[in-house]
Design a protein around this motif. Structure first.
Motif, mmCIF file in Angstrom:
data_model
loop_
_atom_site.group_PDB
_atom_site.id
_atom_site.type_symbol
_atom_site.label_atom_id
_atom_site.label_comp_id
_atom_site.label_asym_id
_atom_site.label_seq_id
_atom_site.Cartn_x
_atom_site.Cartn_y
_atom_site.Cartn_z
ATOM 1 N N ALA A 97 11.892 -4.909 8.094
ATOM 2 C CA ALA A 97 11.598 -4.715 7.246
ATOM 3 C C ALA A 97 10.473 -5.259 6.865
ATOM 4 C CB ALA A 97 12.102 -4.711 5.307
ATOM 5 N N VAL A 98 10.204 -6.702 7.298
ATOM 6 C CA VAL A 98 9.570 -8.131 6.642
ATOM 7 C C VAL A 98 8.428 -7.414 8.346
ATOM 8 C CG1 VAL A 98 8.332 -10.059 7.241
ATOM 9 C CG2 VAL A 98 10.504 -9.577 5.778
ATOM 10 N N ALA A 99 9.285 -7.468 9.458
ATOM 11 C CA ALA A 99 8.325 -7.409 10.115
ATOM 12 C C ALA A 99 7.166 -5.494 10.484
ATOM 13 C CB ALA A 99 9.111 -7.117 11.873
ATOM 14 N N ALA A 100 7.829 -4.348 9.954
ATOM 15 C CA ALA A 100 7.651 -3.109 9.836
ATOM 16 C C ALA A 100 6.625 -2.903 8.701
ATOM 17 C CB ALA A 100 8.742 -2.507 9.626
ATOM 18 N N CYS A 101 5.966 -3.900 8.051
ATOM 19 C CA CYS A 101 5.547 -4.304 6.487
ATOM 20 C C CYS A 101 3.609 -3.839 7.697
ATOM 21 C CB CYS A 101 5.263 -4.598 6.305
ATOM 22 S SG CYS A 101 4.445 -4.453 4.532
ATOM 23 N N PRO A 102 3.283 -2.530 7.754
ATOM 24 C CA PRO A 102 1.652 -2.984 8.101
ATOM 25 C C PRO A 102 1.039 -4.007 6.870
ATOM 26 C CG PRO A 102 2.189 -0.467 7.763
ATOM 27 C CD PRO A 102 3.302 -1.508 7.040
ATOM 28 N N GLU A 103 0.692 -3.530 5.725
ATOM 29 C CA GLU A 103 -0.399 -4.850 5.261
ATOM 30 C C GLU A 103 0.673 -6.258 5.221
ATOM 31 O OE1 GLU A 103 -2.700 -2.824 4.027
ATOM 32 O OE2 GLU A 103 -1.855 -1.155 5.428
ATOM 33 N N HIS A 104 1.718 -6.577 5.419
ATOM 34 C CA HIS A 104 2.450 -7.980 5.581
ATOM 35 C C HIS A 104 2.367 -8.379 4.154
ATOM 36 C CE1 HIS A 104 1.201 -7.815 9.376
ATOM 37 N NE2 HIS A 104 -0.082 -8.038 9.803
ATOM 38 N N ASP A 145 0.751 -1.270 0.145
ATOM 39 C CA ASP A 145 0.054 -0.600 0.324
ATOM 40 C C ASP A 145 0.619 1.883 -0.181
ATOM 41 O OD1 ASP A 145 -2.375 0.603 -0.415
ATOM 42 O OD2 ASP A 145 -3.485 0.745 1.659
ATOM 43 N N ALA A 146 1.908 1.268 -0.741
ATOM 44 C CA ALA A 146 2.851 2.448 -0.848
ATOM 45 C C ALA A 146 3.484 2.905 0.523
ATOM 46 C CB ALA A 146 2.187 2.766 -1.873
ATOM 47 N N HIS A 147 3.563 2.224 1.654
ATOM 48 C CA HIS A 147 3.782 2.970 3.079
ATOM 49 C C HIS A 147 5.789 3.626 2.833
ATOM 50 C CE1 HIS A 147 -0.502 2.682 4.863
ATOM 51 N NE2 HIS A 147 -0.031 1.373 4.811
ATOM 52 N N GLY A 148 6.167 2.279 2.334
ATOM 53 C CA GLY A 148 7.587 2.959 2.379
ATOM 54 C C GLY A 148 8.131 2.477 3.547
ATOM 55 N N ILE A 149 8.327 2.168 4.869
ATOM 56 C CA ILE A 149 8.963 1.887 6.129
ATOM 57 C C ILE A 149 10.295 0.495 5.311
ATOM 58 C CG2 ILE A 149 8.620 0.971 8.176
ATOM 59 C CD1 ILE A 149 5.363 2.037 7.916
ATOM 60 N N CYS A 150 8.828 -0.499 4.218
ATOM 61 C CA CYS A 150 9.764 -1.081 4.246
ATOM 62 C C CYS A 150 11.414 -1.030 3.486
ATOM 63 C CB CYS A 150 9.204 -2.865 3.268
ATOM 64 S SG CYS A 150 8.785 -1.762 1.300
ATOM 65 N N MET A 151 11.633 -0.078 2.678
ATOM 66 C CA MET A 151 12.598 0.912 2.389
ATOM 67 C C MET A 151 13.325 1.330 3.829
ATOM 68 S SD MET A 151 14.117 3.520 0.786
ATOM 69 C CE MET A 151 13.499 4.802 0.712
ATOM 70 N N LEU A 152 12.590 1.604 4.357
ATOM 71 C CA LEU A 152 13.264 2.095 5.657
ATOM 72 C C LEU A 152 14.317 1.363 6.098
ATOM 73 C CD1 LEU A 152 11.297 5.220 6.278
ATOM 74 C CD2 LEU A 152 12.877 5.304 5.529
ATOM 75 N N ARG A 153 14.122 0.117 6.291
ATOM 76 C CA ARG A 153 14.443 -0.571 7.490
ATOM 77 C C ARG A 153 15.366 -1.469 6.253
ATOM 78 N NH1 ARG A 153 12.016 2.376 10.005
ATOM 79 N NH2 ARG A 153 10.652 1.310 12.122
ATOM 80 N N CYS A 154 15.116 -1.554 4.905
ATOM 81 C CA CYS A 154 16.763 -2.500 4.545
ATOM 82 C C CYS A 154 16.236 -2.240 2.619
ATOM 83 C CB CYS A 154 15.842 -3.536 4.405
ATOM 84 S SG CYS A 154 16.775 -4.872 3.756
ATOM 85 N N PRO A 155 17.250 -0.303 2.326
ATOM 86 C CA PRO A 155 16.964 0.033 1.278
ATOM 87 C C PRO A 155 17.986 -0.558 0.391
ATOM 88 C CG PRO A 155 18.738 1.175 2.829
ATOM 89 C CD PRO A 155 17.783 0.236 4.113
#
Length: 87
Positions: A58-65, A18-28
């Motif tokens: 990154a996996v743990a941070a993704c709100p959409e799993h 859903d394009a939150h972008g949190i994953c990229m911040l965790r594992c660029p």
């Protein structure tokens, strides 16, 4: 660069992202965002413990799993081994 006990690969469910972008911040190093902010992953085998740890975050941070780590069962490619008959 150290080797994890087994190789892992990061997979993305693009329909769930859903394009939150949190994953990229965790594992660029493994995750990029496209021009609309949706995640993309290379799918390459993870061979470094530090990157594996960041991928887990990154996996743990993704709100959409939308991300998951899967075992990379592909055997390593050996090229040019002595006596193998390949170059």
């Amino acid at each position: 660069m150290s080797s994890p006990a087994s190789n892992w690969r990061l997979e993305l469910d693009g329909a769930a992202c859903d394009a939150h972008g949190i994953c990229m911040l965790r594992c660029p190093s493994l995750i990029n965002l496209d021009e609309w902010g949706f995640a993309t992953v290379s799918g390459a085998s993870i061979t470094d413990d530090g990157i594996l740890q960041r991928a887990r975050l990154a996996v743990a941070a993704c709100p959409e799993h939308a991300l998951r780590l899967v075992a990379d069962l592909a055997p390593p490619v050996r090229r040019g081994a002595a006596g193998s008959g390949t170059d």
